[in-house]
Design a protein around this motif. Sequence first.
Motif, PDB file in Angstrom:
ATOM      1  N   PRO A 163       0.759  -1.184  -0.117  1.00  0.00           N
ATOM      2  CA  PRO A 163      -0.057   0.233  -0.326  1.00  0.00           C
ATOM      3  C   PRO A 163       0.954   1.225  -0.014  1.00  0.00           C
ATOM      4  CG  PRO A 163      -0.554  -1.531   1.761  1.00  0.00           C
ATOM      5  CD  PRO A 163       0.510  -2.283   1.317  1.00  0.00           C
ATOM      6  N   SER A 164       1.987   1.243   0.523  1.00  0.00           N
ATOM      7  CA  SER A 164       2.944   2.524   0.583  1.00  0.00           C
ATOM      8  C   SER A 164       3.921   2.368  -0.611  1.00  0.00           C
ATOM      9  CB  SER A 164       3.585   2.530   1.882  1.00  0.00           C
ATOM     10  OG  SER A 164       4.434   1.483   2.033  1.00  0.00           O
ATOM     11  N   SER A 165       3.837   1.414  -1.562  1.00  0.00           N
ATOM     12  CA  SER A 165       4.898   1.402  -2.492  1.00  0.00           C
ATOM     13  C   SER A 165       4.589   2.822  -3.489  1.00  0.00           C
ATOM     14  CB  SER A 165       4.849   0.290  -3.554  1.00  0.00           C
ATOM     15  OG  SER A 165       3.573   0.410  -4.124  1.00  0.00           O
ATOM     16  N   THR A 166       3.392   3.245  -3.605  1.00  0.00           N
ATOM     17  CA  THR A 166       3.296   4.496  -4.583  1.00  0.00           C
ATOM     18  C   THR A 166       3.934   5.616  -3.861  1.00  0.00           C
ATOM     19  OG1 THR A 166       1.274   3.740  -5.490  1.00  0.00           O
ATOM     20  CG2 THR A 166       1.577   5.924  -5.538  1.00  0.00           C
ATOM     21  N   ALA A 167       3.778   5.733  -2.400  1.00  0.00           N
ATOM     22  CA  ALA A 167       4.138   7.036  -1.726  1.00  0.00           C
ATOM     23  C   ALA A 167       5.461   6.777  -1.565  1.00  0.00           C
ATOM     24  CB  ALA A 167       3.784   7.109  -0.400  1.00  0.00           C
ATOM     25  N   THR A 168       6.374   5.570  -1.574  1.00  0.00           N
ATOM     26  CA  THR A 168       7.725   5.363  -1.583  1.00  0.00           C
ATOM     27  C   THR A 168       8.357   5.949  -2.800  1.00  0.00           C
ATOM     28  OG1 THR A 168       7.751   3.372   0.002  1.00  0.00           O
ATOM     29  CG2 THR A 168       9.523   3.732  -1.553  1.00  0.00           C
ATOM     30  N   LEU A 169       7.671   5.369  -4.123  1.00  0.00           N
ATOM     31  CA  LEU A 169       8.082   5.750  -5.458  1.00  0.00           C
ATOM     32  C   LEU A 169       7.970   7.386  -5.537  1.00  0.00           C
ATOM     33  CD1 LEU A 169       6.764   3.032  -7.703  1.00  0.00           C
ATOM     34  CD2 LEU A 169       9.227   3.751  -7.224  1.00  0.00           C
ATOM     35  N   LYS A 170       6.735   8.058  -5.337  1.00  0.00           N
ATOM     36  CA  LYS A 170       6.454   9.188  -5.486  1.00  0.00           C
ATOM     37  C   LYS A 170       7.265  10.322  -4.458  1.00  0.00           C
ATOM     38  CE  LYS A 170       4.513  10.414  -8.737  1.00  0.00           C
ATOM     39  NZ  LYS A 170       5.260  10.440 -10.061  1.00  0.00           N
ATOM     40  N   HIS A 171       7.319   9.944  -3.358  1.00  0.00           N
ATOM     41  CA  HIS A 171       7.906  10.938  -2.498  1.00  0.00           C
ATOM     42  C   HIS A 171       9.355  10.790  -1.962  1.00  0.00           C
ATOM     43  CE1 HIS A 171       4.263  12.605  -2.407  1.00  0.00           C
ATOM     44  NE2 HIS A 171       3.302  11.533  -2.088  1.00  0.00           N
ATOM     45  N   GLY A 172       9.788   9.367  -1.755  1.00  0.00           N
ATOM     46  CA  GLY A 172      11.029   9.198  -1.283  1.00  0.00           C
ATOM     47  C   GLY A 172      12.040   9.022  -2.782  1.00  0.00           C
ATOM     48  N   ILE A 173      11.664   7.976  -3.596  1.00  0.00           N
ATOM     49  CA  ILE A 173      12.748   7.859  -4.674  1.00  0.00           C
ATOM     50  C   ILE A 173      12.685   8.827  -5.623  1.00  0.00           C
ATOM     51  CG2 ILE A 173      13.108   6.159  -6.530  1.00  0.00           C
ATOM     52  CD1 ILE A 173      11.976   4.079  -4.718  1.00  0.00           C
ATOM     53  N   GLU A 174      11.477   9.305  -6.181  1.00  0.00           N
ATOM     54  CA  GLU A 174      11.389  10.420  -6.950  1.00  0.00           C
ATOM     55  C   GLU A 174      12.297  11.776  -6.439  1.00  0.00           C
ATOM     56  OE1 GLU A 174       7.639  11.416  -9.424  1.00  0.00           O
ATOM     57  OE2 GLU A 174       7.685  13.259  -8.078  1.00  0.00           O
ATOM     58  N   GLY A 175      11.782  12.029  -4.987  1.00  0.00           N
ATOM     59  CA  GLY A 175      12.480  13.250  -4.563  1.00  0.00           C
ATOM     60  C   GLY A 175      14.016  13.178  -4.525  1.00  0.00           C
TER      61      GLY A 175
END
Length: 190
Positions: A163-175
Motif C-alpha cells: 500500500p505504501s509503494s506509491t508513496a515510496t516511489l513518488k515521495h521518497g525515490i522521486e525526490g
Amino acid sequence: MFIETETTPNPATLKFLPGRQVMASGTRDFTTPEEAEVSPLADAIFGTGEVTGVFFGHDFVSVTAAPGAGWSTLKPQVVAILLDHFVSEAPLFSGGDAGAISVPAEPEVEDDPADADVIAQIKDLIETRVRPAVAGDGGDIQYRGFRDGVVFLQMQGACSGCPSSTATLKHGIEGLLKHYVPEVSEVRAA
C-alpha cells in the motif's frame, strides 16, 4: 537454527531471516507457482496453497500471503519449510545455481543512448541509496527505463503491491532522484 521474522510495510508480506546467505548475488522474485518450479524452496512455500509471492534477497526470504490467508497458521508452515531447507543444505535452485542469476526485466521504454550519463547516475543512486533501503523492507527495485525525464522502476518482493509503494516511489525515490539528477522530472511504476 533460528529463523527471525520481520514485518514489512506490506501487511500481506513477512520477511524471514535465516541468519545465513540466501542468494550469493542478485535477487529472485517468484509470482506464480510455475515460476517457483526452478527452486525447491520456493516451490515448497507455494505448495502451502496460501502464498502469492516468494522473493529471495541476499540474506532473507519474503513471502506474500494470499488474500484471506492468516499469518497465524501460515507463518509456522513457512518457518518449517525454511528450517528443513537450510538445515539439510539443499540447493536453492534445481540443477545447481542456474536459476540464481536475477534476470533483468525487459525495459519499460528504450533508453536513448544520448542519456547514457544521466542513466548511469540514476542506476548508481538506485544501487547505492535506494536498493539497500528497499531490501530492508523485504523487497527490491529494478530499473526499467528512462525517457523524457521519466524514470520507470519496478518494485519486487514485499514492495510489490504494498500500500505504501506509491508513496515510496513518488515521495521518497522521486525526490531523491530529482535532487541529485536534475534531468529527472518524475518516477513511475513499471
